[in-house]
Write a protein that holds these residues in place. Structure first.
Motif, PDB file in Angstrom:
ATOM      1  N   ASP A  60       0.826  -1.207   0.000  1.00 35.24           N
ATOM      2  CA  ASP A  60       0.000   0.000   0.000  1.00 35.24           C
ATOM      3  C   ASP A  60       0.865   1.264   0.000  1.00 35.24           C
ATOM      4  O   ASP A  60       0.580   2.227  -0.723  1.00 35.24           O
ATOM      5  CB  ASP A  60      -0.952   0.019   1.204  1.00 35.24           C
ATOM      6  CG  ASP A  60      -2.019  -1.065   1.124  1.00 35.24           C
ATOM      7  OD1 ASP A  60      -2.225  -1.644   0.028  1.00 35.24           O
ATOM      8  OD2 ASP A  60      -2.643  -1.355   2.168  1.00 35.24           O
ATOM      9  N   ALA A  61       1.928   1.260   0.806  1.00 36.50           N
ATOM     10  CA  ALA A  61       2.818   2.426   0.882  1.00 36.50           C
ATOM     11  C   ALA A  61       3.531   2.647  -0.451  1.00 36.50           C
ATOM     12  O   ALA A  61       3.672   3.789  -0.910  1.00 36.50           O
ATOM     13  CB  ALA A  61       3.833   2.244   2.008  1.00 36.50           C
ATOM     14  N   LEU A  62       3.972   1.565  -1.102  1.00 38.34           N
ATOM     15  CA  LEU A  62       4.634   1.692  -2.406  1.00 38.34           C
ATOM     16  C   LEU A  62       3.662   2.217  -3.465  1.00 38.34           C
ATOM     17  O   LEU A  62       4.010   3.099  -4.259  1.00 38.34           O
ATOM     18  CB  LEU A  62       5.216   0.344  -2.852  1.00 38.34           C
ATOM     19  CG  LEU A  62       6.440  -0.136  -2.093  1.00 38.34           C
ATOM     20  CD1 LEU A  62       6.791  -1.565  -2.496  1.00 38.34           C
ATOM     21  CD2 LEU A  62       7.636   0.791  -2.316  1.00 38.34           C
ATOM     22  N   LEU A  63       2.444   1.677  -3.471  1.00 36.62           N
ATOM     23  CA  LEU A  63       1.439   2.129  -4.444  1.00 36.62           C
ATOM     24  C   LEU A  63       1.071   3.594  -4.225  1.00 36.62           C
ATOM     25  O   LEU A  63       0.921   4.364  -5.188  1.00 36.62           O
ATOM     26  CB  LEU A  63       0.187   1.247  -4.372  1.00 36.62           C
ATOM     27  CG  LEU A  63       0.342  -0.167  -4.926  1.00 36.62           C
ATOM     28  CD1 LEU A  63      -0.874  -1.015  -4.574  1.00 36.62           C
ATOM     29  CD2 LEU A  63       0.578  -0.144  -6.431  1.00 36.62           C
ATOM     30  N   GLU A  64       0.971   3.985  -2.955  1.00 37.50           N
ATOM     31  CA  GLU A  64       0.648   5.384  -2.644  1.00 37.50           C
ATOM     32  C   GLU A  64       1.753   6.310  -3.148  1.00 37.50           C
ATOM     33  O   GLU A  64       1.489   7.331  -3.781  1.00 37.50           O
ATOM     34  CB  GLU A  64       0.455   5.544  -1.135  1.00 37.50           C
ATOM     35  CG  GLU A  64       0.010   6.941  -0.737  1.00 37.50           C
ATOM     36  CD  GLU A  64      -0.192   7.067   0.762  1.00 37.50           C
ATOM     37  OE1 GLU A  64       0.076   8.161   1.289  1.00 37.50           O
ATOM     38  OE2 GLU A  64      -0.600   6.078   1.406  1.00 37.50           O
ATOM     39  N   ARG A  65       3.008   5.950  -2.880  1.00 36.70           N
ATOM     40  CA  ARG A  65       4.127   6.768  -3.353  1.00 36.70           C
ATOM     41  C   ARG A  65       4.161   6.794  -4.884  1.00 36.70           C
ATOM     42  O   ARG A  65       4.385   7.829  -5.506  1.00 36.70           O
ATOM     43  CB  ARG A  65       5.453   6.234  -2.793  1.00 36.70           C
ATOM     44  CG  ARG A  65       6.719   6.781  -3.447  1.00 36.70           C
ATOM     45  CD  ARG A  65       6.771   8.310  -3.463  1.00 36.70           C
ATOM     46  NE  ARG A  65       7.825   8.843  -4.280  1.00 36.70           N
ATOM     47  CZ  ARG A  65       7.733   9.099  -5.581  1.00 36.70           C
ATOM     48  NH1 ARG A  65       6.632   8.839  -6.246  1.00 36.70           N
ATOM     49  NH2 ARG A  65       8.747   9.636  -6.235  1.00 36.70           N
ATOM     50  N   GLU A  66       3.908   5.653  -5.511  1.00 39.59           N
ATOM     51  CA  GLU A  66       3.963   5.558  -6.972  1.00 39.59           C
ATOM     52  C   GLU A  66       2.874   6.414  -7.620  1.00 39.59           C
ATOM     53  O   GLU A  66       3.053   6.908  -8.730  1.00 39.59           O
ATOM     54  CB  GLU A  66       3.820   4.088  -7.385  1.00 39.59           C
ATOM     55  CG  GLU A  66       4.369   3.767  -8.740  1.00 39.59           C
ATOM     56  CD  GLU A  66       5.889   3.829  -8.855  1.00 39.59           C
ATOM     57  OE1 GLU A  66       6.381   3.911  -9.995  1.00 39.59           O
ATOM     58  OE2 GLU A  66       6.607   3.808  -7.832  1.00 39.59           O
ATOM     59  N   SER A  67       1.752   6.609  -6.919  1.00 37.63           N
ATOM     60  CA  SER A  67       0.663   7.422  -7.468  1.00 37.63           C
ATOM     61  C   SER A  67       1.076   8.887  -7.630  1.00 37.63           C
ATOM     62  O   SER A  67       0.472   9.630  -8.398  1.00 37.63           O
ATOM     63  CB  SER A  67      -0.581   7.312  -6.593  1.00 37.63           C
ATOM     64  OG  SER A  67      -0.393   7.993  -5.370  1.00 37.63           O
ATOM     65  N   LEU A  68       2.128   9.302  -6.930  1.00 36.51           N
ATOM     66  CA  LEU A  68       2.643  10.669  -7.054  1.00 36.51           C
ATOM     67  C   LEU A  68       3.492  10.838  -8.306  1.00 36.51           C
ATOM     68  O   LEU A  68       3.758  11.947  -8.745  1.00 36.51           O
ATOM     69  CB  LEU A  68       3.489  11.038  -5.830  1.00 36.51           C
ATOM     70  CG  LEU A  68       2.806  10.925  -4.477  1.00 36.51           C
ATOM     71  CD1 LEU A  68       3.803  11.176  -3.358  1.00 36.51           C
ATOM     72  CD2 LEU A  68       1.634  11.887  -4.399  1.00 36.51           C
ATOM     73  N   GLY A  69       3.945   9.730  -8.871  1.00 34.28           N
ATOM     74  CA  GLY A  69       4.791   9.738 -10.065  1.00 34.28           C
ATOM     75  C   GLY A  69       5.635   8.491 -10.066  1.00 34.28           C
ATOM     76  O   GLY A  69       6.020   7.997  -9.001  1.00 34.28           O
ATOM     77  N   PRO A  70       5.896   7.943 -11.260  1.00 38.42           N
ATOM     78  CA  PRO A  70       6.644   6.691 -11.338  1.00 38.42           C
ATOM     79  C   PRO A  70       8.066   6.836 -10.799  1.00 38.42           C
ATOM     80  O   PRO A  70       8.694   7.877 -10.953  1.00 38.42           O
ATOM     81  CB  PRO A  70       6.649   6.342 -12.825  1.00 38.42           C
ATOM     82  CG  PRO A  70       6.183   7.560 -13.539  1.00 38.42           C
ATOM     83  CD  PRO A  70       5.509   8.462 -12.549  1.00 38.42           C
ATOM     84  N   THR A  71       8.543   5.760 -10.153  1.00 41.85           N
ATOM     85  CA  THR A  71       9.886   5.764  -9.579  1.00 41.85           C
ATOM     86  C   THR A  71      10.880   5.044 -10.492  1.00 41.85           C
ATOM     87  O   THR A  71      11.983   4.735 -10.073  1.00 41.85           O
ATOM     88  CB  THR A  71       9.873   5.119  -8.181  1.00 41.85           C
ATOM     89  OG1 THR A  71       9.263   3.833  -8.274  1.00 41.85           O
ATOM     90  CG2 THR A  71       9.104   5.986  -7.190  1.00 41.85           C
TER      91      THR A  71
END
Length: 153
Positions: A45-56
């Motif tokens: 969930d934390a990774l998906l939330e961060r990824e929603s801000l922009g691809p890593t």
């Protein structure tokens, strides 16, 4: 800060069949749970939330997914190599086969950024990435990653 201080040998894995970014995050969540005791679903969930801000995905087949997590005392990481690259929405539109994930305490400031910079610098080394791609053994990958930083320091 050295890569060996944030990456355990048991947090390095090679996957033969990961079909999507979400599936990759699930594998990373499981790996973070087994290596560091993090809750797998909270990690995903934390990774998906961060990824929603922009691809890593940072380019050249490399992604640096990262997130802040409750219950951590310091920055920890996982390293995943994919036998079949996946679309990651990277800046250069290249599929990703190397993913180094970082997890930091919720209140981490500079420590998280220093770890991210260290991993980014390390994986910008094209010859290191070529060696990583040529050695699909987790123990060898760990050695290459941790020794490369020692040589570069």
């Amino acid at each position: 800060m050295a890569l060996a201080s944030i990456l355990k040998p048991e947090a390095v894995k090679v996957f033969s069949a990961v079909s999507s970014k979400k599936r990759l995050f699930q594998e990373i969540g499981d790996l973070a749970q087994s290596a560091y005791g993090l809750d797998a679903q909270t990690t995903v969930d934390a990774l998906l939330e961060r990824e929603s801000l922009g691809p890593t995905g940072v380019g050249h087949g490399v992604a640096l997914p990262h997130a802040r997590m409750p219950g951590l005392d310091g920055v920890v990481g996982t390293f995943v190599m994919l036998e079949k690259p996946i679309d990651f929405g990277s800046v250069d539109r290249q599929p990703v086969d190397i993913a180094f994930s970082l997890f930091a305490p919720e209140e981490a400031g500079v420590e998280h950024l220093k770890a991210l910079a260290l991993v980014s610098r390390t994986l910008r080394n094209a010859s290191l990435c070529a060696k990583l791609r040529a050695n699909p053994d987790p123990a060898t990958l760990y050695t290459l990653l941790t020794e490369s930083h020692t040589l570069a320091a």
